[in-house]
Design a protein around this motif. Structure first.
Motif, mmCIF file in Angstrom:
data_model
loop_
_atom_site.group_PDB
_atom_site.id
_atom_site.type_symbol
_atom_site.label_atom_id
_atom_site.label_comp_id
_atom_site.label_asym_id
_atom_site.label_seq_id
_atom_site.Cartn_x
_atom_site.Cartn_y
_atom_site.Cartn_z
ATOM 1 N N ASP A 1 0.826 -1.195 0.000
ATOM 2 C CA ASP A 1 0.000 0.000 0.000
ATOM 3 C C ASP A 1 0.869 1.258 0.000
ATOM 4 N N LYS B 1 1.167 4.064 -2.995
ATOM 5 C CA LYS B 1 0.731 5.440 -2.790
ATOM 6 C C LYS B 1 1.866 6.422 -3.006
ATOM 7 N N GLY C 1 2.322 6.632 -6.685
ATOM 8 C CA GLY C 1 1.189 7.391 -7.235
ATOM 9 C C GLY C 1 1.364 8.873 -6.985
ATOM 10 N N PHE C 2 1.893 9.220 -5.814
ATOM 11 C CA PHE C 2 2.056 10.636 -5.516
ATOM 12 C C PHE C 2 3.115 11.266 -6.413
ATOM 13 N N ARG D 1 4.116 6.581 5.907
ATOM 14 C CA ARG D 1 3.821 6.858 4.506
ATOM 15 C C ARG D 1 3.211 8.252 4.350
ATOM 16 N N LYS D 2 2.287 8.597 5.237
ATOM 17 C CA LYS D 2 1.639 9.900 5.121
ATOM 18 C C LYS D 2 2.641 11.034 5.345
ATOM 19 N N ILE E 1 4.878 11.363 2.320
ATOM 20 C CA ILE E 1 4.236 11.970 1.153
ATOM 21 C C ILE E 1 4.035 13.467 1.359
ATOM 22 N N PHE F 1 -5.615 2.175 -6.634
ATOM 23 C CA PHE F 1 -6.318 2.960 -5.622
ATOM 24 C C PHE F 1 -7.829 2.855 -5.845
ATOM 25 N N ASN G 1 -4.159 6.703 -11.459
ATOM 26 C CA ASN G 1 -4.542 5.395 -10.950
ATOM 27 C C ASN G 1 -4.154 4.274 -11.916
ATOM 28 N N SER H 1 -8.995 10.791 5.821
ATOM 29 C CA SER H 1 -7.625 10.698 6.295
ATOM 30 C C SER H 1 -7.582 10.098 7.703
#
Lengths: 203, 303, 654
Positions: free
Chosen positions: A19, A23, A26-27, A173-174, A177, C138, C207, C629
């Motif tokens: 995950d 992510k 993706g970012f 991760r957050k 990012i 995602f 995505n 979040s």
């Protein structure tokens, strides 16, 4: 879909899960899109630079002291944000929180100064509606300012989560990012500093 | 080369045949002046090349689809594992490149030529073109008259159109005489056209500019120089003068009839001249024919 | 009080048009009907739990396609109204204003709310299956993408009955689209509707790109991916680089219209031509966003129904990459007539023609794929075969248009109209129909009726040629686009009548297709094997419709055409009998649709320039984001016993 959270000595925590890897990647792709977005705004600004329609020119408006302080604040915040990520790698929760809070304060200072700058300009009669030059100026710098403001809110949210749940694969991760995002905004500012303010003073 | 010429003629003939079939005006394919003619030749040339491609693909397509249908009797010609063929793929990369080159070269030449006076030995007649919602305003600075929704030009003489727009942009197009160009607010553009003979042609607004866009057609009347001068004289004696307030009324959105004016206010000239200063500077500076290259520089205003 | 009434009757609701009253009535009736049916059959919970809150790529894909079909209907009605209006000179079937609104909505809807979502729907359905993934990277974001597209489309369509439709063309050129020349909310609808849908598309692009790059089944190297997946990857990259330009352009025009900016105004230093540049810097890549997936679909289908490998796989990939790069370098050809000078026009003319080289290579590779093959003329393959000659005509005329000097004579004429309908219908629409037929069993578990499908095919294709081929000639005759009527005596009427007849034939084809969907749902042949076409790629390796988790065990890939390879090596059984483990899946969430609802409120507020409402909507968006979040969402596991039971019921394991 997710793999175990077992810690590998060499893999940073934020990359430890599928995950997280997805992510973060993706970012990066999203930042690619952001680059295009800002490129368009920069290009437009260059087109409109001299279209002041009798209104204030860059020379009339920009204040060296002001934008130098803004630059100083944001560049420093990028540095402290980097230190926060460093502490993240060491899994030092307090260190992460402290450095990110310093980042926040610097960011708030930047946004405050920018709002002050904008209010000043409007007071001098340099409004968004005055000329094409000013429309593009407010749009470019304002878009960056909005990004920074959103970043501040974002960091606040993630800090609360970190304080609550500690440093784990998700918060790591957050944090990572949001750090990427913050550095990206810093890079964009370097371009604004050069293209808008320095060029505006010289040309 | 000879074969190309023959096929060229063949296509031209079949086009003419189609023309007869429909029995109508097909102005793009019946050019009435040197500009339209250059474009017509380019169109024909591209049609020839494109027909070759179409023929090749269609024949290949027809044969393959028929020959290799699943229901056919022969089954020994089935090669499911065939992956590709470098040589073939190379060939059909090279052939399109050649075709593109065969098109690109004449295209570039014509594109450059179209920026110039089509008949350099003749001095062009200048017409100011202004598009507004929903009418065309034509100024004739050499004669000091103005017309709306009708364009008079001398035949057998190049006409240089200096064009702009009030409000929304448009595109000035006389299919029989040659291709179009945009008219834009606060900007100028230049277009050369020439009519070989006296005649009446259809003029079009080609770029949508609001509600009654469809009513922006105009007649182009090409006349011998003497007839043209006669027309100017008649306008001068019979038509009213165009005042500034009348002009300001004119450029407001409306559909109007054909109008002519014996004179127009100096301010309009100044307004246009300021906008077209680039063209004018070049024109005044050099009396020779090179001045007609000015069209190429005319668009620096929107870099 | 009377003020409010006055406002509602004159500005808010569109009044005075019988057609719009009919639309009002039908909207109300359809809404009531839906509510009644859902309540009567007690389907509300099913709708919410199974569809509206789903994050399953297959269901999202189906919703995209349904929405796209509805939009195809709306855009098609627009088209037929225009064709009727043009069938004779000086007709007053539609008035000028109405016609202008209809061609604007037709273009916008067909490109942005029909073609793109249709293809994105097919991508959603097929791509994750083709790479052997459990879902996209995602899934939650995927749901947001869909709902953003959906509310964008709804906002845009709302303009028909509330406030008035946009009327400056789908290109919305400035300064015509500026407030001074086009007051009212119509253009705002355009700006905000596209903005919302555009953000959704951008998210889809990110995505899909991440999904394909990171989530392929083991052994599936990039050069072993199915061609449709390749085309999706390249399309996604184009989306990521092109859509921000649209976002910026729309935002700039919104700033002009709503906040009094001067980007594209004719006054205060504005530069109207900037819009044309920005619009087409996005707009041309957009053309390839809707054509490259089509190429991918045709590649897969032609190869499948020829029973043969795709000819020149590598070259097919390289040519798509070349096209994607070139697509960013040709935008000036949309306005050669602006007078940028001979040098600029020639360069862009040549770069445009250069696109025909990789495209030509692809055409020949498709033809050679069929060489020494066994071509089955199923409906899916018929659409793909018809694509080749019809698309070539469109491509060829595209090259003609690229010849800058000649373009001066075609620009904005019906020649241009015929050209882009020729590429977009023969390319995109044919591919959508082909893909729909091809993947229908994978979506719903039964095949579409072939007989009815062939009727649709022949009527639609013939109608399409009758409709658009005469328009090339109309262009030569000087007929310009967007003209709501024309004078008699120009000789334009006969060809226009022919064209209108063709248009109605296409409409009949569409109706038969819709009937086919109904008919096949009731009587269609069930697909129990999961592989009705003797497929070559992995989506056919699972059940029809695919289970929520797609594959009980992730397949291993050893070659291009992975499933064909597996069948050839007799490895299918072995793979199916591999031990099954618990499968981790994402949770459904109602938040995407709620967030999109807030986006809709914000968009509606900005459209009507009620800033307070826009801010309220954006605050709602922000709150839903924060809630997301702070949510701890680790998904759920489908236990292996359950997977085994499902697989056993499908007869895949004993």
């Amino acid at each position: 879909m997710s793999q175990s959270n077992s810690l590998n000595q060499h893999t940073p925590l934020e990359y430890s899960t599928e995950d997280g890897r997805l992510k973060i990647f993706g970012f990066w792709v999203f930042l690619g899109a952001e680059i295009i977005l800002f490129s368009c705004l920069f290009a437009s600004y260059m087109v409109y630079l001299h279209r002041t329609a009798g209104g204030p020119t860059p020379d009339d408006l920009y204040d060296v002291k002001e934008f130098m302080i803004e630059t100083f604040l944001l560049l420093t915040s990028s540095f402290t944000c980097g230190l926060g990520t460093h502490e993240l790698r060491r899994q030092n929760k307090m260190g992460v929180i402290i450095w990110f809070i310093i980042t926040l304060i610097l960011g708030l200072g930047f946004v405050g100064m920018e709002i002050h700058e904008f209010v000043d300009y409007v007071g001098e009669g340099a409004k968004l509606t005055t000329s094409a030059f000013l429309t593009s100026f407010f749009t470019l710098v304002g878009t960056h300012g909005c990004h920074v403001s959103l970043g501040i809110l974002w960091i606040i949210g993630i800090l609360i989560q970190t304080a609550r749940t500690g440093i784990n694969a998700v918060t790591a991760r957050k944090l990572f990012i949001v750090g990427l995002y913050w550095h990206f905004l810093d890079v964009v500012w370097v371009f604004i500093f050069t293209v808008v303010y320095l060029t505006g003073m010289v040309l | 080369m000879k074969r190309i010429k023959t096929s060229f003629k063949l296509v031209a003939l079949s086009v003419v045949f189609l023309l007869l079939l429909t029995g109508c005006d097909v102005p793009v394919l019946q050019p009435q002046g040197p500009v339209g003619e250059q474009q017509y030749h380019l169109i024909l040339w591209s049609l020839v090349l494109m027909f070759i491609v179409i023929a090749a693909v269609f024949i290949l397509f027809g044969v393959i689809v028929f020959k290799y249908r699943a229901s056919r009797k022969r089954t020994d010609n089935y090669e499911p594992e065939q992956e590709g063929n470098k040589k073939l793929e190379f060939i059909w990369t090279i052939i399109p490149i050649i075709i593109v080159l065969l098109l690109a070269i004449p295209m570039t030449i014509t594109t450059v030529n179209l920026e110039k006076n089509p008949s350099p030995e003749k001095k062009p007649y200048v017409v100011y073109v202004t598009s507004a919602q929903w009418k065309w305003i034509f100024g004739y600075p050499e004669d000091g008259v103005e017309s709306v929704n009708v364009l008079h030009i001398p035949s057998d003489r190049p006409v240089k159109f200096l064009m702009t727009s009030e409000g929304a942009m448009n595109s000035f197009w006389i299919p029989a005489l040659g291709g179009q160009k945009y008219t834009m607010n606060n900007m100028s553009s230049t277009l050369y056209l020439e009519a070989d003979h006296p005649g009446k042609y259809l003029g079009k607004a080609a770029n949508f500019n609001g509600k009654y866009f469809a009513h922006m057609n105009f007649n182009v009347i090409s006349q011998k120089q003497s007839d043209f001068d006669q027309w100017v004289k008649q306008v001068k004696t019979h038509s009213p003068a165009l005042t500034m307030s009348e002009y300001n009324k004119l450029i407001k959105p409306s559909v109007v009839d054909v109008k002519t004016y014996s004179s127009y206010p100096k301010q309009l000239d100044t307004k246009l001249e300021n906008m077209m200063s680039m063209e004018h500077m070049t024109m005044k500076n050099s009396g020779d024919m090179d001045s007609d290259m000015s069209g190429m520089k005319g668009d620096e205003s929107h870099e | 009080m009377s003020n409010i009434k006055d406002y509602l009757l004159h500005d808010f609701f569109v009044t005075g048009e019988p057609m719009i009253y009919m639309a009002d009535v039908s909207i109300v009736l359809v809404t009531i009907a839906i509510v009644v049916v859902l309540t009567y059959f007690k389907k509300w919970k099913w709708l919410w739990k199974d569809w509206l809150t789903t994050v399953d790529h297959k269901k999202i894909g189906i919703m995209y396609i349904l929405a796209a079909l509805a939009m195809l209907f709306r855009g098609g009605i627009d088209a037929l109204l225009m064709r009727v209006q043009l069938s004779a000179p000086n007709l007053h079937f539609l008035d000028a204003q109405h016609y202008n609104e209809i061609f604007t909505t037709h273009g916008t809807i067909m490109i942005l709310f029909m073609a793109m979502p249709f293809l994105i729907g097919l991508i959603n359905v097929a791509m994750p299956l083709q790479i052997g993934a459990r879902d996209v990277a995602f899934p939650y974001l995927n749901a947001i993408s869909f709902w953003l597209f959906f509310v964008g489309a709804m906002l845009f369509n709302l303009s028909f009955v509330i406030g008035g439709s946009p009327d400056a063309g789908w290109t919305s050129y400035t300064p015509l689209a500026e407030k001074s020349l086009d007051p009212g909310v119509g253009e705002n609808y355009y700006l905000l509707g596209l903005q919302l849908a555009g953000i959704g598309t951008l998210a889809s692009g990110v995505n899909f790109a991440v999904t394909i790059i990171k989530m392929r089944a083991p052994g599936m190297t990039l050069m072993r991916m199915p061609m449709f997946t390749w085309s999706t990857l390249i399309t996604s990259i184009i989306i990521v680089f092109a859509f921000p330009v649209l976002t910026v352009a729309l935002a700039m025009l919104t700033i002009d219209r709503v906040f009094g900016g001067h980007f594209f105004t004719a006054t205060a230093g504005g530069e109207p031509m900037m819009w044309a540049n920005l619009f087409w810097i996005w707009g041309h890549p957009e053309v390839y966003i809707v054509i490259l997936p089509a190429f991918g679909i045709f590649s897969d289908i032609i190869s499948t129904f020829s029973g043969k490998k795709l000819f020149g796989y590598n070259v097919m990939v390289y040519s798509m990459v070349a096209i994607s790069v070139l697509s960013f370098l040709v935008w000036v050809h949309h306005f050669f007539t602006m007078g940028s000078g001979a040098a600029v026009n020639s360069v862009f003319g040549i770069s445009t023609m250069a696109i025909s080289i990789p495209t030509g290579v692809k055409i020949f590779n498709w033809l050679l794929t069929m060489y020494r093959s066994r071509i089955k003329f199923t409906v899916a393959n018929l659409w793909s075969l018809a694509f080749i000659p019809n698309f070539v005509i469109g491509g060829i005329t595209g090259v003609m248009l690229a010849v800058a000097a000649a373009d001066y004579q075609y620009h904005n004429s019906y020649f241009l109209i015929a050209h882009f309908h020729n590429v977009l219908i023969a390319g995109t629409v044919f591919s959508c129909f082909a893909g729909l037929t091809y993947w229908w069993p994978k979506m719903f578990g039964h095949v579409l009726n072939e007989r009815l499908g062939k009727w649709t095919f022949w009527i639609f294709v013939i109608g399409y040629n009758i409709c658009f081929l005469p328009q090339y000639w109309l262009g030569f005759m000087g007929m310009t686009r967007r003209t709501y009527t024309y004078a008699s005596g120009l000789g334009w009427m006969p060809l226009n009548v022919i064209s209108t007849v063709g248009g109605f034939l296409m409409g009949i084809g569409f109706i038969i297709m819709v009937y086919n969907i109904y008919y096949s749902a009731r009587y269609g042949e069930r697909d129990t094997t999961g592989d009705p076409w003797d497929g070559r790629t992995l989506e056919w390796a699972t059940t029809s419709p695919a289970a929520e988790y797609n594959f009980a065990t992730v397949p291993e890939v050893e070659d291009i055409d992975a499933f064909y390879d597996m069948k050839k090596k007799n490895k299918v059984k072995e793979w199916l009998n591999k031990p099954i483990k618990d499968i981790h899946m994402p949770n459904n969430s109602g938040r995407p649709i709620i967030m999109a609802g807030f986006f809709f409120v914000a968009g509606f507020g900005l459209t009507f320039e009620w800033i307070w409402l826009a801010i309220a909507g954006l605050v709602g968006v922000f709150i839903t984001m924060v809630l997301r979040s702070f949510e701890i969402d680790n998904g759920h596991h489908i236990h292996k016993e359950e997977v085994e039971r499902t697989e056993r019921e499908a007869g895949r394991i004993s």
